[in-house]
Design an enzyme around this catalytic site. Structure first.
Site, mmCIF file in Angstrom:
data_model
loop_
_atom_site.group_PDB
_atom_site.id
_atom_site.type_symbol
_atom_site.label_atom_id
_atom_site.label_comp_id
_atom_site.label_asym_id
_atom_site.label_seq_id
_atom_site.Cartn_x
_atom_site.Cartn_y
_atom_site.Cartn_z
ATOM 1 C CB SER A 22 -28.108 -18.218 -9.524
ATOM 2 O OG SER A 22 -28.032 -18.180 -10.876
ATOM 3 C CG ASP A 37 -22.771 -24.202 -11.917
ATOM 4 O OD1 ASP A 37 -23.414 -24.178 -12.769
ATOM 5 O OD2 ASP A 37 -23.246 -23.261 -10.911
ATOM 6 C CG HIS A 70 -26.602 -23.365 -10.893
ATOM 7 N ND1 HIS A 70 -25.684 -22.261 -10.906
ATOM 8 C CD2 HIS A 70 -27.565 -22.294 -11.026
ATOM 9 C CE1 HIS A 70 -26.047 -21.116 -10.656
ATOM 10 N NE2 HIS A 70 -27.270 -21.138 -10.806
#
Length: 721
Positions: free
Chosen positions: A591, A666, A698
């Site tokens: 991320s 995602d 995610h």
């Protein structure tokens, strides 16, 4: 040894299993639960402060129950409800009590929507009569009892309803709800993700009013992504997602009067965001927090629902941004406890009902990390903080006048507490880098241990047969700051050899990776890599949390710039150690950390030879308004802050080996980020590796997904570092 000085590093403790080992940690063991820790089920403290309840599962007779336990004896004293009592209900996975604890809402057939939102079928169980009532035949969201337990409010298809448990009638409060247009009573995607709440309505203390938020998403741009599934044709998932600089939903506050059935809108002036609302003890008064779009001016309003008068009773301003918390607590006279960074560190304050500050409750060069509550009887406030070091957490209490601070649980490591309703007891959870989670019953007045509940000694015994290296904590002087770090070396470490180094980080605003707590799955993976001869290092650079306001907010308007500089500088400094091979340095992250690892490989191409980026942001222009604009303002205001550190704007800098991974489903960091990075690298004619996990969100998990992902990453590291 050179000037960097190995004395920089110190052991936080010696692992009891860090001696002669035989077995190596395997990827299969990490992901099949071999090293899973035993925990406690989520508990609900009963109002008497002497008992708590937990969700019980009995696979033997296939029943689910809510069981009551005695804090002191830890013995089960009653079963409040069980599926064996309910012919209509085969299972339930969650429960909530009415205010008098005589009714329970039981959640069944739960379906996940986004990170926090769910819909399901709900039943109300009456402990007094044994009656069970189905709230709706349809899957609903966020049901909640009225204060007297006679009604249940809920949201269905973006409209708010109230169900009467006595006459079984349903009243629809709003009728304009529409998918991707109007939402009543629950939040939109971006509020759910960034302000961390879903339920956007609340009963007042006497049940005469319901305050709720209405989201008009009409002008919010729509995002779509393909869901491949197993059908002949993929489906398209479409939802409103405001990217930085784009239109947000127009959010307004409304008041429903239960007796008259009338709804009115409450004017909050120039409010842009409404991140919190909470009724005061006085049923006439509602507190509402609002933010401007730049999120640097937070106002706490008091709304008088009888006169519609709105008064600002507190205002917080910051040159960067103001964080929103759930710490606001109203005392019986509607004076309130509030947290703020205004003195440079996050601390607790007591305010009068009109907003005047009465007392700063905590003070010092450390952060309050969690507020547990206020005990009216002892007049003490309970909280968690970093008083025992920024990588540690301790549990403390202090008097309402800010004096008489008491340490309840503050051994080096991570201490947390779950207090009984009257604060007479707390379940103390503790872990450290050398101690897996253990749980004890402690006295709220002194912290004294009353009873041992559960430990993970069996896991420690199991790990004695594995090659586990100690995690060594230290600080590293980088760019004028003492940065927290840890290092993991191979157990058979030879200071005369040179080892490749893999750095791990996240680096997002207010985050922390260097923490004195027990291992998670990624830590076990790092242990596996250490077994194979890699040194693992993790450094929390500027912009991370728990070291004060200025350290955290120094990255404002230039997100990723200083963070990248710190990781590159840390890698260079660590490479000066005689046992680090300076030509074999890698970095990885997920991320925000994936953005960081990508940037480090490009901007630090003379330092890093390899990087892995999982689900990375590659341009903050692609991310949502609330998170991104909090740290960068809008792209219109700060274009260079968005573009100067967007890696697909300089793909030609790539020299090392690069692995890029994303889930196609995602909804948070869209796969668009990876596709744009891939296209930029292709056009720059740069070689790289990549993988897309179909329909994965995610977290990229489910089935064998995690095992496959980390197997791929392991292979890439071994071949390229």
């Amino acid at each position: 040894m050179n000037k960097l000085c190995w004395s920089l590093l110190f052991f936080i403790g010696t692992l009891p299993f860090a001696t002669a080992q035989q077995k190596q940690v395997s990827l299969e063991e990490i992901w099949n639960g071999t090293f899973r820790t035993q925990g406690l089920s989520a508990l609900h403290s009963m109002q008497d402060g002497k008992h708590y309840t937990v969700l019980g599962n009995n696979p033997g007779n296939r029943t689910v129950s809510v069981d009551q336990y005695n804090y002191l004896t830890q013995e089960k004293t009653a079963t409040l409800v069980s599926t064996s009592m309910l012919p209509q209900v085969n299972e339930f996975s969650r429960y909530t009590f009415s205010k008098d604890e005589q009714k329970l809402l039981l959640a069944t057939d739960i379906e996940r929507i986004y990170r926090r939102s769910r819909r399901g079928i709900y039943y109300s169980f009456d402990r007094n009569t044994g009656n069970v009532v189905k709230i709706s035949e349809r899957k609903i969201q966020e049901p909640a009892y009225s204060p007297d337990g006679s009604k249940v409010a809920y949201v269905y298809e973006n409209n708010l309803y109230v169900f009467d448990l006595e006459d079984k009638s349903t009243r629809q409060l709003t009728d304009d709800g529409k998918t991707n247009a109007i939402i009543n009573g629950v939040t939109d995607w971006v509020y759910e993700e960034e302000f961390s709440f879903v339920k956007a309505y609340a009963w007042n203390s006497d049940g005469s009013k319901i305050a709720f938020l209405r989201f008009d998403e009409t002008e919010v741009p729509e995002f779509s992504m393909d869901v491949y599934g197993t059908s002949l044709y993929p489906q398209q998932h479409r939802f409103k997602y405001p990217k930085a600089g784009e239109n947000n939903a127009i959010v307004t506050l409304h008041m429903y009067d239960v007796d008259s059935g009338k709804t009115s809108q409450v004017s909050l002036g120039d409010a842009y965001y409404i991140p919190r609302m909470k009724w005061m003890n006085n049923p006439r008064h509602l507190s509402v927090q609002t933010l401007n779009r730049q999120q640097n001016n937070l106002k706490l309003h008091r709304v008088d629902v009888e006169t519609n008068e709105v008064t600002v009773i507190l205002e917080e301003k910051d040159a960067a941004y103001v964080d929103v918390t759930d710490d606001l607590t109203f005392l019986s006279d509607d004076s309130f406890i509030w947290s703020s960074e205004k003195d440079g560190y996050n601390h607790l304050y007591l305010h009068a009902s009109n907003g005047d500050q009465l007392q700063q409750l905590t003070k010092g060069p450390w952060e309050v990390t969690r507020y547990y509550g206020y005990d009216r009887k002892s007049k003490r406030i309970f909280y968690q903080s970093t008083e025992n070091g920024s990588i540690n957490r301790g549990v403390y209490s202090v008097k309402k006048n800010g004096k008489g601070k008491q340490s309840l649980a503050a051994d080096p490591g991570t201490n947390a507490a779950d207090f009984s309703a009257d604060f007479s007891y707390f379940i103390h959870s503790y872990s450290s880098a050398t101690t897996p989670p253990r749980y004890t019953l402690n006295l709220g007045s002194s912290g004294k241990v009353v009873k041992e509940i559960k430990d993970n000694e069996s896991l420690l015994s199991k790990l004695k047969g594995y090659q586990i290296s100690p995690k060594e904590f230290s600080t590293l002087k980088i760019n004028g700051n003492d940065l927290n770090m840890y290092m993991i070396r191979p157990l058979d470490f030879d200071p005369g050899k040179k080892y490749p180094m893999l750095m791990f980080q996240y680096s997002g605003p207010g985050s922390q990776q260097v923490a004195n707590r027990w291992m998670g799955s990624r830590d076990y993976w790092h242990q596996m890599l250490a077994q194979d001869g890699y040194i693992i290092a993790c450094v929390d650079g500027r912009g991370t949390g728990f070291k004060g306001r200025d350290f955290k907010k120094v990255t404002y308007l230039n997100l990723v710039k200083l963070e990248t500089e710190d990781q590159i500088a840390a890698a260079k400094k660590l490479s000066e150690l005689p046992f680090i091979d300076p030509d074999r340095t890698g970095i990885w992250g997920w991320s925000f950390g994936g953005h960081m690892s990508t940037n480090c490989l490009l901007k630090g191409n003379d330092t890093f030879e390899m990087a892995i980026a999982v689900a990375p942001v590659t341009s903050w222009r692609f991310y949502d308004t609330i998170y991104t604009e909090r740290f960068l303002r809008t792209p219109q205001e700060n274009p260079s802050g968005y573009d100067d550190n967007s890696p697909f704007n300089y793909p030609e800098l790539l020299k090392g080996k690069y692995l890029l991974i994303h889930g196609s489903g995602d909804d948070n960091v869209h796969v668009q980020n990876t596709m744009r990075m891939v296209e930029a690298l292709i056009q720059a004619n740069k070689p790289f590796d990549w993988a897309i996990y179909p329909d994965k969100n995610h977290g990229i998990y489910g089935g064998n997904t995690s095992l496959h992902l980390f197997t791929k990453m392991t292979k890439f590291i071994k071949e390229n570092l």
